[in-house]
Motif scaffolding. Structure first.
Motif, short mmCIF file in Angstrom:
data_model
loop_
_atom_site.label_atom_id
_atom_site.label_comp_id
_atom_site.label_asym_id
_atom_site.label_seq_id
_atom_site.Cartn_x
_atom_site.Cartn_y
_atom_site.Cartn_z
N PRO A 52 46.99 -15.97 6.81
CA PRO A 52 47.64 -14.79 7.39
C PRO A 52 46.88 -13.49 7.13
CG PRO A 52 48.83 -15.54 5.45
CD PRO A 52 47.81 -16.59 5.77
N ALA A 53 46.08 -13.45 6.04
CA ALA A 53 45.33 -12.22 5.74
C ALA A 53 44.33 -11.91 6.84
CB ALA A 53 44.62 -12.37 4.40
N GLU A 56 46.20 -10.66 9.78
CA GLU A 56 46.66 -9.30 9.52
C GLU A 56 45.55 -8.29 9.78
OE1 GLU A 56 48.38 -6.79 5.76
OE2 GLU A 56 48.68 -8.95 5.79
N SER A 279 52.14 -11.28 11.65
CA SER A 279 51.60 -11.20 10.28
C SER A 279 52.60 -10.58 9.31
CB SER A 279 50.29 -10.41 10.26
OG SER A 279 50.51 -9.04 10.56
N SER A 283 53.60 -12.80 5.98
CA SER A 283 53.20 -12.33 4.65
C SER A 283 54.38 -12.19 3.69
CB SER A 283 52.47 -10.98 4.76
OG SER A 283 53.34 -9.99 5.29
N TYR A 344 51.48 -2.84 -0.60
CA TYR A 344 50.31 -3.67 -0.89
C TYR A 344 49.37 -2.96 -1.87
CZ TYR A 344 51.80 -6.25 3.29
OH TYR A 344 52.53 -6.96 4.21
N GLN A 361 58.90 -4.43 1.52
CA GLN A 361 58.61 -5.24 2.71
C GLN A 361 59.89 -5.66 3.42
OE1 GLN A 361 55.62 -8.44 2.10
NE2 GLN A 361 55.21 -7.49 0.13
#
Length: 392
Positions: A52-53, A56, A279, A283, A344, A361
């Motif tokens: 997913p990074a 993203e 994303s 996450s 983050y 989040q």
């Protein structure tokens, strides 16, 4: 499971087509369907998407194009006038929102630093959700749209300042000079970028477009290159790529070619925005949902209730009528994608724990959902359930 990027794209866009169909049949917002799909396919549920990074990072391009297209619709003179009028409203409202975020987090037992970070995350509204729900061919050119965009831009500037402060606070290995330069660079870089962009458009870009305007592929490539070039320059100057893309769009807005470019870039923007919302869902660690759901739900609900009220009374000071003030407030009622960046960054620097990060989040995701429902049921927007309110 180890999946290729092609397989990942298949899962995302085939899945998005399915959930979009279900959402349209059941009259639900598409944005929420994409987030739910990300949570389902992500590493904390079915584990169908294991990088997913990377997605993203790619989805970030969608936000850049969104701001570029927004800039193409804004005349510089109108924009400057609105920024002048609304600056104190943006500052005062941000302080109020930070205060209610801090005291709410503190009441749930989070540390002072964590409460401050959560408070800072509550200051801003989502550029991507607000602009996605603005009628692209109508409201941008009306007073309400100008107010929303002006306040979002001022919040973006404040958000960049907040990110710099968090970075400086967490990076204990920086020398005093480097830390000082982190603050000075954006202040110098912003006027340099604006002047440079307008001069380049006037003396280079428009001349190239006029000479080769019959080659549509060339115009398409030139506009993408211009958008991303200014975005990269903005990052090099300590600003955000989104702000650079917006400046690139505004610099082109005075040319008639701007509307042609905007029309042809919309499908590309939508491609990357699906990745962005996917994303967000992917996450989120679903194992922490039970721990963070109560404070997140309270923060999101307070955001939806307090932000419209605050904007209603602050905009009264600008002599805005009651109807316009409430509409602007409800459109700005959610938490921002900048809040996710704050979470983050603060987590990576060790300023807050994983639980506090997931509170931010979860609050962002819940506020996206609640705000989207309010707007699509009450105000003109491109994805309204009612035909009467649907505008694009």
């Amino acid at each position: 499971m180890d999946t290729s990027i092609v397989h990942s794209f298949f899962l995302i866009f085939a899945g998005a087509a399915v959930v979009a169909s279900v959402a349209l049949y059941t009259k639900q917002p598409l944005i929420l369907a994409y987030i739910a799909l990300g949570a389902l396919f992500g590493p904390y549920a079915l584990k169908l998407i294991d990088h997913p990074a990377l997605l993203e990072e790619m989805s970030h391009i969608g936000i850049i194009f969104l701001l570029f297209l927004l800039g193409l619709d804004m005349q510089p003179s109108h924009l400057l006038n609105m920024l002048r009028k609304a600056s104190w409203v943006a500052l005062a409202s941000s302080i109020i929102f930070a205060g209610f975020g801090y005291f709410t987090a503190n009441a749930f037992g989070y540390t002072v630093v964590e409460s401050v970070i959560i408070g800072l995350a509550m200051m801003f509204s989502s550029t991507i959700v607000c602009i996605k729900l603005l009628p692209t061919t109508v409201l941008h050119h009306k007073h309400t749209g100008e107010l929303v965009v002006g306040l979002l831009l001022l919040q973006d500037i404040l958000a960049i300042a907040v990110l710099l402060v968090i970075f400086a606070a967490g990076n204990t290995q920086d020398t005093e000079t480097n830390s000082y330069m982190n603050y000075v660079m954006p202040l110098i870089g912003l006027p340099l970028l604006i002047v440079g962009a307008f001069l380049f458009v006037k003396y280079v870009l428009l001349k190239l477009i006029a000479k080769f305007d019959r080659f549509h592929e060339y115009i398409f490539l030139l506009s993408i290159g211009w958008c991303l070039a200014v975005a990269v320059c903005a990052e090099a100057l300590g600003l955000s790529a989104e702000m650079g893309a917006f400046i690139a769009g505004v610099a082109l807005a005075t040319s008639p070619i701007s509307q042609y470019i905007a029309t042809h870039l919309k499908p590309l923007r939508d491609f990357f925005l699906i990745l962005f919302f996917f994303s967000i869902g992917a996450s989120f660690d679903l194992n922490l949902l039970g721990v963070v759901i109560v404070p997140a739900l309270i923060l999101a609900t307070l955001s939806i209730l307090i932000k419209p009220t605050v904007f209603r009374y602050l905009l009264k000071g600008l002599k805005e009528d009651r109807s316009t003030s409430w509409e602007v407030g409800f459109r700005l009622g959610q938490v921002s994608e900048f809040s996710l960046l704050i979470a983050y960054l603060a987590t990576s620097l060790g300023l807050i724990g994983i639980e506090a990060s997931h509170v931010i989040q979860a609050t962002a995701i819940l506020s996206f959902a609640l705000s989207t429902y309010v707007v699509i049921l009450r105000y003109p927007n491109p994805i309204a359930i009612s035909d009467r309110l649907r505008r694009d």
